[in-house]
Design an enzyme around this catalytic site. Structure first.
Site, PDB file in Angstrom:
ATOM      1  N   PHE A   1      -3.519  23.274   4.232  1.00 45.67           N
ATOM      2  CA  PHE A   1      -4.306  22.963   5.368  1.00 45.67           C
ATOM      3  C   PHE A   1      -3.339  22.730   6.660  1.00 45.67           C
ATOM      4  CE2 PHE A   1      -7.004  20.434   2.401  1.00 45.67           C
ATOM      5  CZ  PHE A   1      -8.225  21.538   2.405  1.00 45.67           C
ATOM      6  N   GLY A   2      -1.965  22.898   6.551  1.00 42.81           N
ATOM      7  CA  GLY A   2      -0.731  22.831   7.566  1.00 42.81           C
ATOM      8  C   GLY A   2       0.059  22.631   7.158  1.00 42.81           C
TER       9      GLY A   2
ATOM     10  N   ASP B   1     -10.166  15.423  -4.490  1.00 41.73           N
ATOM     11  CA  ASP B   1      -8.279  16.185  -4.360  1.00 41.73           C
ATOM     12  C   ASP B   1      -7.736  15.472  -5.259  1.00 41.73           C
ATOM     13  OD1 ASP B   1      -7.268  18.029  -4.151  1.00 41.73           O
ATOM     14  OD2 ASP B   1      -6.495  18.653  -2.157  1.00 41.73           O
TER      15      ASP B   1
END
Length: 617
Positions: free
Chosen positions: A318-319, A431
């Site tokens: 995600f980044g 997660d």
């Protein structure tokens, strides 16, 4: 009829009225060059400019900046801290900012920097050495141990060995001899942080003549520091046109400035309101309240905190995570999310809204966020030891004490218990894996990365998911196959069980000793039952009964947590009780019967990237 926007009209009037004013007073800027650049303990004149010294007063490539009383200078696209300036000898000591935190980073994020030879000469008391990562290690090169890398080789010559895949050059004192400081990375880091000295190539005689004639030293070209003398003072008389332009400009200046300020404030408020409205359109009301209570940073502030994103400490689905420093000196991790144009920033919203409602010793602390259009970042506490996955590899975990491993597993359990049972709104992480567990200086674990999390009322026991989420190998069976029941907080329990088995080395053993088993073994290590019957606890042979008890307890808890049916798994508050309780009270869980649909098709649309966001040394 076409109307000019109000901002264009104001600017048009402003520049029309002041067109002659700069011409009338342009020479006055030369008088400003008498002032000195001041920042902390640094004072600088020609050929530097910056601060209250305009560009005409110095060389275009020698602009100084001041932030928190620290002077910086950009040389060949690299940022340097200016540690000292000696005007007598025209020398300055500089240090690359990306070297100040650590040179032990994996992978090497550094690039070689070249100093323009027309402007700088490195003093002969310094030399260049090259740092390498070599596979295999070259025996003739001095090596230093780095926690995040393993070892770094150092050489005085700049020839590139073929087997070395990564390299960069640093300037250090000539007294540094690699072989004499073998295996001592501290001295090398200290020398790099102390910086190196360079001499400015200035015609000193010419500048001295300027001073004696009551003029100041200027430059004639862009690259070479060729100088010439310029007058300090203005002519005493202005033309009548210049006087009229000056009087008119000065008279209307307050009105125009006030008009501009009001317009900018209104425009900024409208833009901010629109940006916040865009964000709120996709956030439920409880989450909006959570966001309002957090400190919000501008994107420019994020750039300052990360030193213009100088140091990467982790990458994920995600980044990218950067190391940063707040104004009060606290080290932080800044996760800058990837382009969010396609999903309205739901991962960003999930993470910020989830973390903003937590406060627990085993949950990473959220310090703030940034949301400007599609530019979004999350700022949280920095964990010096990085993520758990670096500590449970086959080589490192075998050297860790069983009590340390047990403490990590118990800490993660307490963190999940808090998310499931201690928050006003239940948070399901979805997660849990070693990459998303960070370790502080004392190896105390903190659960991080809430990008896939879901919030629900505590009375709700069942969650509805529009997509399957998680990482292969840690996803509970019910998440991708409703044959096993409904998705709930018990899905995190399954992931925790696989994490515990990872900690004790079960996953490594599965991949090396059980390669002939069915594909379902990657979700449930059948062989552990056989080892329990034999007395083998799945990680290594231990000699002391206390360690044997810890290993067996962790194994049994892990097996209970990865039961395929959610109803057979304990809740996280019960898991904590099992971890803290007596081994004799634990029974061996029943062997599960796996359904054929347990192994899903590996569709990348629902599997999160394995290289999730984590910080490193």
């Amino acid at each position: 009829m076409y109307y000019l926007p109000s901002s264009c009209l104001v600017l048009f009037l402003f520049f029309s009225l002041f067109y002659h004013l700069p011409c009338a007073s342009s020479k006055q800027t030369l008088g400003w060059c008498e002032s000195q650049f001041q920042c902390g303990n640094i004072t600088a004149g020609f050929p530097f400019w910056g601060g209250n010294r305009p560009e005409v007063c110095g060389h275009p490539l020698l602009e100084l900046h001041c932030l928190d009383n620290i002077t910086s200078l950009t040389i060949s696209d690299h940022l340097y801290h200016v540690l000292s300036i000696n005007h007598t000898y025209n020398t300055l000591r500089v240090a690359r900012t990306d070297f100040l935190q650590s040179i032990c980073l994996s992978p090497f994020p550094f690039a070689n920097a070249t100093l323009p030879p027309e402007i700088f000469d490195i003093l002969p008391t310094y030399k260049s050495v090259t740092l390498y990562r070599c596979y295999p290690v070259i025996p003739d090169l001095a090596r230093y141990g780095c926690p995040a890398i393993g070892s770094v080789s150092v050489s005085d010559n700049l020839e590139n060995p073929v087997s070395c895949e990564a390299r960069f050059t640093v300037n250090i004192p000539t007294s540094f001899v690699p072989n004499e400081k073998r295996l001592n990375i501290t001295s090398l880091v200290r020398d790099v942080r102390n910086g190196f000295e360079v001499r400015l190539r200035i015609d000193e005689n010419s500048c001295q003549e300027c001073s004696s004639s009551h003029k100041y030293c200027g430059f004639t070209g862009t690259l070479p520091l060729e100088t010439k003398c310029r007058p300090l003072n203005l002519p005493t008389r202005l033309s009548s046109e210049a006087k009229i332009a000056t009087i008119a400009g000065v008279s209307l200046l307050p009105f125009l400035v006030l008009t501009l300020v009001v317009h900018i404030i209104r425009k900024q408020k409208t833009s901010n309101d629109k940006g916040q409205q865009d964000l709120k359109e996709h956030i439920p009301k409880p989450r909006i309240k959570a966001l309002i209570q957090l400190k919000q940073y501008s994107y420019e502030q994020v750039k300052r905190i990360t030193n213009s994103f100088a140091e990467v400490v982790g990458r994920g689905g995600f980044g990218i995570v950067y190391r940063g420093t707040l104004s009060d000196g606290r080290m932080v991790a800044v996760k800058v999310l990837k382009d969010l144009k396609g999903n309205n920033g739901e991962d960003f919203i999930n993470e910020v809204a989830s973390m903003s409602q937590t406060s627990h010793v085993n949950i990473v602390t959220l310090l703030g966020f940034c949301s400007e259009g599609y530019k979004r970042a999350i700022i949280y506490e920095f964990m010096e030891n990085g993520s758990l996955d670096k500590f449970i590899s086959s080589k490192k975990s075998s050297t860790m004490d069983w009590r340390e491993l047990y403490g990590i597993a118990l800490g993660v359990a307490r963190g999940l218990e808090y998310l499931h049972h201690g928050c006003r709104t239940r948070i399901v992480h979805f997660d849990i894996k070693p990459q998303n567990v960070l370790l502080d200086d004392n190896l105390s674990p903190k659960v991080s990365d809430f990008g896939l999390a879901k919030l629900c009322e505590r009375k709700e026991s069942i969650l509805s998911l529009m997509d399957t989420r998680g990482t292969i190998g840690y996803i509970a069976p019910e998440v991708f196959s409703r044959v096993y029941g409904s998705v709930s907080h018990k899905s995190d329990v399954y992931s925790y069980g696989m994490l515990v088995l990872d900690i004790i080395g079960a996953r490594n053993k599965t991949s090396t000793e059980d390669t002939t088993s069915s594909t379902s073994s990657m979700y449930f290590p059948e062989w552990i039952y056989k080892d329990l019957e034999k007395g083998d606890n799945g990680r290594l042979i231990v000699n002391r009964s206390e360690e044997d008890e810890i290993a067996k307890k962790m194994t049994l808890v892990g097996l209970w947590c990865i039961q395929p049916w959610p109803l057979d798994r304990p809740a996280m508050n019960r898991v904590v009780e099992m971890m803290e309780g007596n081994l004799d009270a634990l029974e061996v869980p029943p062997r599960p019967v796996l359904q054929c649909s347990v192994v899903p098709h590996l569709d990348s649309s629902w599997i999160s990237e394995e290289n999730s966001i984590s910080s490193e040394i």
